[in-house]
Design a protein around this motif. Sequence first.
Motif, mmCIF file in Angstrom:
data_model
loop_
_atom_site.group_PDB
_atom_site.id
_atom_site.type_symbol
_atom_site.label_atom_id
_atom_site.label_comp_id
_atom_site.label_asym_id
_atom_site.label_seq_id
_atom_site.Cartn_x
_atom_site.Cartn_y
_atom_site.Cartn_z
ATOM 1 N N TYR A 158 0.802 -1.340 -0.101
ATOM 2 C CA TYR A 158 -0.025 -0.050 -0.047
ATOM 3 C C TYR A 158 0.962 1.140 -0.026
ATOM 4 N N ILE A 159 2.034 1.341 0.586
ATOM 5 C CA ILE A 159 3.121 2.342 0.549
ATOM 6 C C ILE A 159 3.681 2.493 -0.948
ATOM 7 N N THR A 160 3.679 1.659 -1.711
ATOM 8 C CA THR A 160 4.206 1.681 -3.082
ATOM 9 C C THR A 160 3.058 2.144 -3.660
ATOM 10 N N ASP A 161 1.856 1.707 -3.624
ATOM 11 C CA ASP A 161 0.658 2.000 -4.371
ATOM 12 C C ASP A 161 0.331 3.567 -4.418
ATOM 13 N N GLN A 163 2.375 5.860 -3.219
ATOM 14 C CA GLN A 163 3.362 6.832 -4.039
ATOM 15 C C GLN A 163 3.309 6.874 -5.361
ATOM 16 N N PHE A 164 2.720 5.845 -6.007
ATOM 17 C CA PHE A 164 2.452 5.863 -7.517
ATOM 18 C C PHE A 164 1.030 6.792 -7.633
ATOM 19 N N THR A 165 -0.009 6.746 -6.658
ATOM 20 C CA THR A 165 -1.218 7.212 -6.849
ATOM 21 C C THR A 165 -0.947 8.684 -6.571
ATOM 22 N N ILE A 166 0.187 9.335 -6.030
ATOM 23 C CA ILE A 166 0.449 10.762 -5.699
ATOM 24 C C ILE A 166 1.393 11.191 -6.793
ATOM 25 N N ARG A 167 1.744 10.373 -7.845
ATOM 26 C CA ARG A 167 2.523 10.610 -8.888
ATOM 27 C C ARG A 167 4.010 10.926 -8.387
ATOM 28 N N LYS A 168 4.501 10.016 -7.703
ATOM 29 C CA LYS A 168 5.975 10.144 -7.475
ATOM 30 C C LYS A 168 6.775 9.336 -8.512
ATOM 31 N N PRO A 169 7.751 9.649 -9.050
ATOM 32 C CA PRO A 169 8.717 8.899 -9.968
ATOM 33 C C PRO A 169 9.459 7.974 -9.302
ATOM 34 N N VAL A 175 10.195 2.876 -3.165
ATOM 35 C CA VAL A 175 9.981 4.010 -2.043
ATOM 36 C C VAL A 175 10.825 5.098 -2.623
ATOM 37 N N HIS A 176 10.322 6.418 -2.282
ATOM 38 C CA HIS A 176 11.065 7.572 -2.649
ATOM 39 C C HIS A 176 12.280 7.869 -2.275
ATOM 40 N N MET A 214 12.672 17.065 -7.422
ATOM 41 C CA MET A 214 11.538 17.900 -7.054
ATOM 42 C C MET A 214 10.296 16.996 -6.930
ATOM 43 N N MET A 215 9.927 16.134 -7.852
ATOM 44 C CA MET A 215 8.790 15.573 -8.029
ATOM 45 C C MET A 215 8.713 14.343 -6.636
ATOM 46 N N LEU A 216 9.700 13.811 -6.216
ATOM 47 C CA LEU A 216 9.647 12.833 -5.271
ATOM 48 C C LEU A 216 9.055 13.570 -3.853
ATOM 49 N N ARG A 217 9.206 14.681 -3.605
ATOM 50 C CA ARG A 217 8.735 15.388 -2.465
ATOM 51 C C ARG A 217 8.898 14.557 -1.092
ATOM 52 N N CYS A 218 9.986 14.408 -0.836
ATOM 53 C CA CYS A 218 10.476 13.630 0.519
ATOM 54 C C CYS A 218 11.481 14.272 1.337
ATOM 55 N N SER A 219 11.821 14.022 2.383
ATOM 56 C CA SER A 219 13.126 14.463 3.204
ATOM 57 C C SER A 219 14.220 14.411 2.476
ATOM 58 N N THR A 220 14.459 13.091 1.998
ATOM 59 C CA THR A 220 15.680 12.965 1.273
ATOM 60 C C THR A 220 15.781 13.942 0.137
#
Length: 396
Positions: A158-161, A163-169, A175-176, A214-220
């Motif tokens: 569900y974590i991977t799904d 991240q795909f749903t909110i359009r992370k590449p 994971v991001h 920019m599109m990954l939108r995470c702390s890292t």
Amino acid sequence: MDKIIINKNTITNLIIFLLLVLTFVFPLSVNGIPSTLYEVIADVLLLLFALILWIRGKKPAYKNLIVFFVLLYLFWATIIAIDGSNGDLKFGYARTICIIVTLLLFANNFSFCSDLRYYKKIIDFLVLGIVLINIISLLNLININSLLSNYYTQYLQYITDYQFTIRKPIMTFGVHNIASFVYEGLLLVSYYWYTKFGEKKHIIYTIIFLALLMMLRCSTSIAYLLFDVIIIVYYQTRSPRKLILTIIGFTALIFIAFQFDLIDVYRDILGQQTNGWISRYSNGIQTIFAENIDAIRKYPIGTGFSIAAHENGLYGADSGFIINFTIGKIVYFICFYALLIKKVNSFCKKKFISYIFIGYILIMELGFVTFLYYKTISFIIVLFSILCCTESNRYS
């Protein structure tokens, strides 16, 4: 003599190719459930490649002596920890392999070097593949996200799904943060090549990876973006024309970020307490890493190669610094990062370049166990090889 050189390059190219397969292509899961079998196969292959590189490379006696005593220390720590854990700890085979592979990498001067043109072709192919797969994923054409979720879930599906749903590449990384690590590594190589060789396509690659971060939108990814701004501005200030172009470029990126509300998203990510670095290093020390803190107090020389025998036990993710300290206390912690820094410095002619790559790895260590996961280790070996070959500027 020519035949020997060709054979060496052939072996090198094959190993690099297989390490890239482990990084980008090798599956993680079956029907969205992480596969232990795949992890075992990947770890064994990684150990085999590391042994080949170690055998073929130059092996300074003092480094190998340090590695030998570190491994003895960790085996001793493992025996003490498991014996005193009352069944809460067990021997971690995957952890053992990753630590051995990493120490073999640090002990080897990594003297082998392929033809730099081979690496340039590899990067060209990777950029093309990454762009195409991410475009298809962002548009979810041919139901590719379902395929990626089934075979490349890193933790929970569900974590991977999501991240795909909110359009992370995130492509094949699950994971991001791992995607951020790979994209940043390729960005640094691309920009380094641009500053060294002046090829325009490499600045285009740099821009592509900046956009992906920019599109990954995470702390890292945010940390890496700030890191990149510092590096690029430092280099571009040497030329007024390049500095102006850089300012224009960053202005355009900031405009795009505002258009897609990325600035607000970044502010929320950095300010939230539910996940990210803030929670890990503030309240997370007493929650996420509570068992690790107890283990650090309980076991005199660390937990060694052991891992939790039950769920909700010793935590083994989200911070390389804390996990490495848990593994071997101050002795292993100092030896590990000292060997890492020595490793990077050994083939970087310019100190600033070595500082950049050390910083790149240490940023990842803030949010991930970089050297306890086969994909990130494989990618680091490839990057080290590219850096070594670039520094020697060898065209064979």
